[in-house]
Scaffold this active site. Structure first.
Site, PDB file in Angstrom:
ATOM      1  N   LYS A 180       1.504  -3.192   6.552  1.00 46.82           N
ATOM      2  CA  LYS A 180       2.250  -3.048   4.984  1.00 46.82           C
ATOM      3  C   LYS A 180       3.492  -2.807   5.060  1.00 46.82           C
ATOM      4  CE  LYS A 180      -1.892  -4.223   3.039  1.00 46.82           C
ATOM      5  NZ  LYS A 180      -1.882  -5.415   2.175  1.00 46.82           N
ATOM      6  N   SER A 188       0.974  -0.929   0.122  1.00 45.54           N
ATOM      7  CA  SER A 188      -0.233  -0.220  -0.224  1.00 45.54           C
ATOM      8  C   SER A 188       0.789   1.352   0.318  1.00 45.54           C
ATOM      9  CB  SER A 188      -0.808  -0.026   1.404  1.00 45.54           C
ATOM     10  OG  SER A 188      -1.436   1.079   1.441  1.00 45.54           O
ATOM     11  N   TYR A 243      -2.697  -0.835  10.148  1.00 44.68           N
ATOM     12  CA  TYR A 243      -2.686  -1.231   8.893  1.00 44.68           C
ATOM     13  C   TYR A 243      -1.123  -0.879   8.320  1.00 44.68           C
ATOM     14  CZ  TYR A 243      -3.842  -1.169   3.888  1.00 44.68           C
ATOM     15  OH  TYR A 243      -4.030  -1.411   2.556  1.00 44.68           O
TER      16      TYR A 243
HETATM   17  N1  LIG Z   1      -8.400  -0.055  -2.304  1.00 43.00           N
HETATM   18  C1  LIG Z   1      -7.128   0.552  -2.022  1.00 43.00           C
HETATM   19  O1  LIG Z   1      -7.235   1.977  -2.463  1.00 43.00           O
HETATM   20  C2  LIG Z   1      -5.991   0.221  -1.481  1.00 43.00           C
HETATM   21  C3  LIG Z   1      -4.935   0.747  -1.607  1.00 43.00           C
HETATM   22  C4  LIG Z   1      -3.525   0.136  -0.941  1.00 43.00           C
HETATM   23  C5  LIG Z   1      -3.721  -1.105  -1.031  1.00 43.00           C
HETATM   24  N2  LIG Z   1      -4.560  -2.003  -0.968  1.00 43.00           N
HETATM   25  C6  LIG Z   1      -4.748  -3.305  -0.674  1.00 43.00           C
HETATM   26  O2  LIG Z   1      -4.938  -4.205  -1.844  1.00 43.00           O
HETATM   27  C7  LIG Z   1      -5.777  -5.353  -1.327  1.00 43.00           C
HETATM   28  C8  LIG Z   1      -7.104  -5.370  -1.932  1.00 43.00           C
HETATM   29  O3  LIG Z   1      -7.837  -4.460  -1.021  1.00 43.00           O
HETATM   30  P1  LIG Z   1      -9.525  -4.009  -1.245  1.00 43.00           P
HETATM   31  O4  LIG Z   1      -9.425  -2.545  -1.222  1.00 43.00           O
HETATM   32  O5  LIG Z   1      -9.861  -4.886  -2.723  1.00 43.00           O
HETATM   33  O6  LIG Z   1     -10.215  -4.585   0.091  1.00 43.00           O
HETATM   34  P2  LIG Z   1     -11.663  -5.087   0.241  1.00 43.00           P
HETATM   35  O7  LIG Z   1     -12.611  -4.466  -0.749  1.00 43.00           O
HETATM   36  O8  LIG Z   1     -11.986  -4.974   1.658  1.00 43.00           O
HETATM   37  O9  LIG Z   1     -11.441  -6.617  -0.228  1.00 43.00           O
HETATM   38  C9  LIG Z   1     -10.570  -7.277   0.651  1.00 43.00           C
HETATM   39  C10 LIG Z   1     -10.869  -9.052   0.187  1.00 43.00           C
HETATM   40  O10 LIG Z   1      -9.998  -9.908   1.215  1.00 43.00           O
HETATM   41  C11 LIG Z   1     -10.608 -10.802   1.760  1.00 43.00           C
HETATM   42  N3  LIG Z   1     -10.450 -11.351   2.973  1.00 43.00           N
HETATM   43  C12 LIG Z   1     -10.363 -10.756   4.057  1.00 43.00           C
HETATM   44  N4  LIG Z   1      -9.927 -11.441   5.266  1.00 43.00           N
HETATM   45  C13 LIG Z   1      -9.517 -12.735   4.628  1.00 43.00           C
HETATM   46  C14 LIG Z   1      -9.200 -13.787   5.135  1.00 43.00           C
HETATM   47  N5  LIG Z   1      -8.925 -14.206   6.529  1.00 43.00           N
HETATM   48  N6  LIG Z   1      -9.133 -14.715   4.201  1.00 43.00           N
HETATM   49  C15 LIG Z   1      -9.445 -14.722   3.111  1.00 43.00           C
HETATM   50  N7  LIG Z   1      -9.918 -13.655   2.439  1.00 43.00           N
HETATM   51  C16 LIG Z   1      -9.977 -12.646   3.210  1.00 43.00           C
HETATM   52  C17 LIG Z   1     -11.999 -10.234   1.649  1.00 43.00           C
HETATM   53  O11 LIG Z   1     -13.002 -11.316   1.641  1.00 43.00           O
HETATM   54  P3  LIG Z   1     -13.835 -12.279   2.635  1.00 43.00           P
HETATM   55  O12 LIG Z   1     -14.457 -11.102   3.582  1.00 43.00           O
HETATM   56  O13 LIG Z   1     -14.979 -12.786   1.798  1.00 43.00           O
HETATM   57  O14 LIG Z   1     -12.925 -13.212   3.229  1.00 43.00           O
HETATM   58  C18 LIG Z   1     -12.117  -9.357   0.396  1.00 43.00           C
HETATM   59  O15 LIG Z   1     -12.598 -10.366  -0.759  1.00 43.00           O
HETATM   60  C19 LIG Z   1      -5.448  -5.387   0.057  1.00 43.00           C
HETATM   61  O16 LIG Z   1      -4.167  -5.911   0.308  1.00 43.00           O
HETATM   62  C20 LIG Z   1      -5.177  -3.707   0.378  1.00 43.00           C
HETATM   63  O17 LIG Z   1      -4.390  -3.571   1.559  1.00 43.00           O
HETATM   64  C21 LIG Z   1      -5.868  -1.362  -1.582  1.00 43.00           C
END
Ligand SMILES: NC(=O)c1ccc[n+]([C@@H]2O[C@H](COP(=O)([O-])OP(=O)(O)OC[C@H]3O[C@@H](n4cnc5c(N)ncnc54)[C@H](OP(=O)(O)O)[C@@H]3O)[C@@H](O)[C@H]2O)c1
Length: 239
Positions: A166, A149, A162
């Site tokens: 990261k 991130s 968080y």
């Molecule tokens: N969105 C952003 O702007 C952003 C920015 C920087 C980094 N990131 C990174 O990108 C990645 C995806 O983020 P996102 O924004 O798509 O998040 P999100 O919308 O919250 O989705 C997270 C996903 O992870 C799954 N998950 C959570 N805990 C889990 C577990 N214990 N076992 C298996 N699956 C699990 C959730 O599914 P279930 O609840 O069904 O398990 C969901 O499918 C993450 O690593 C995040 O830190 C995102």
């Protein structure tokens, strides 16, 4: 959804087995659609059984989706054994699943919530590596991308747990890169800022001014397909 490989696209010239954690929403869900559209085979997991069922029904074989909690080492181990038997080793292992704490000063974050963020974001990634990477090393091939991130390279108030995870992913990925044989790679990846449920948790309605996960995936998936051994150990940002 089509399984036909579109060879006119240089990033999909070779079909890859892509393993993605956290496919039930957000970036993971959008990557599934884009990798499948480009003709790659996707193996994914998440905890929401209803959405995992929908993914299996919508994508069909050879794609495969299972209910797996990445924080549970024994579940990951059993899944890895099955997947390696049914599909072989992943060409691209995307450690995408993660949680974020509710916005709060570090001293106000309950112990259970702190533990959950560490368990998924750090230990979950290590669990996947523990159970998939030995077979990849044996085959001497495969790319491991650990989702980091902007908050893995900088910090802000109210997201300390968080950020801690990261920043850990950055170090873990770079150390792992030093352990892998030539021909493989491990990288930490900053995906950018995307309007997902996670971002809404941190930014509220302001998340709406960022791109959708679907739009992001159109750019991110070709980027991911271009990562190779030359990148190993380099902190990358989707661009
Ligand atoms: N969105 C952003 O702007 C952003 C920015 C920087 C980094 N990131 C990174 O990108 C990645 C995806 O983020 P996102 O924004 O798509 O998040 P999100 O919308 O919250 O989705 C997270 C996903 O992870 C799954 N998950 C959570 N805990 C889990 C577990 N214990 N076992 C298996 N699956 C699990 C959730 O599914 P279930 O609840 O069904 O398990 C969901 O499918 C993450 O690593 C995040 O830190 C995102």
């Amino acid at each position: 959804m089509s399984n036909i490989l579109k060879t006119s696209d240089p990033t999909s010239a070779q079909q890859r087995r892509v393993l993605i954690t956290g496919v039930t929403r957000g970036l993971g869900r959008a990557m599934v659609d884009e990798f499948v559209r480009l003709g790659h085979v996707v193996i994914g997991c998440g905890r929401s059984a209803r959405i995992i069922d929908q993914l299996n029904a919508g994508c069909g074989a050879p794609h495969r989706f299972d209910v797996v909690d990445v924080a549970r080492d024994a579940e990951v181990q059993a899944w890895a054994t099955e997947v390696i038997k049914s599909h072989g080793t992943p060409d691209l292992l995307l450690n995408n699943a993660a949680l974020i704490n509710r916005n709060a000063a570090l001293w106000r974050v309950p112990a259970g919530e702190f533990d959950a963020v560490i368990d998924v974001n750090i230990k979950g990634v290590a669990n996947l590596i523990r159970h998939f990477v030995p077979a990849m090393v044996k085959a001497q091939r495969g790319i491991i991308v650990n989702f980091s991130s902007g908050w893995g390279r900088a910090t802000d108030a109210e997201v300390a747990p968080y950020c801690a995870t990261k920043w850990a992913i950055e170090g873990l990925s770079r150390a792992l890169a030093q352990e892998l044989p030539g021909g493989m790679a491990a990288v930490p990846l900053n995906p950018g800022i995307i309007d997902t449920e996670m971002l809404r948790g941190a930014f509220g309605d302001a998340a709406g001014s960022y791109p959708t996960a679907q739009k992001w995936a159109k750019q991110a998936v070709p980027f991911l397909l271009r990562i190779g051994p030359k990148d190993s150990g380099r902190p990358l940002t989707v661009s």
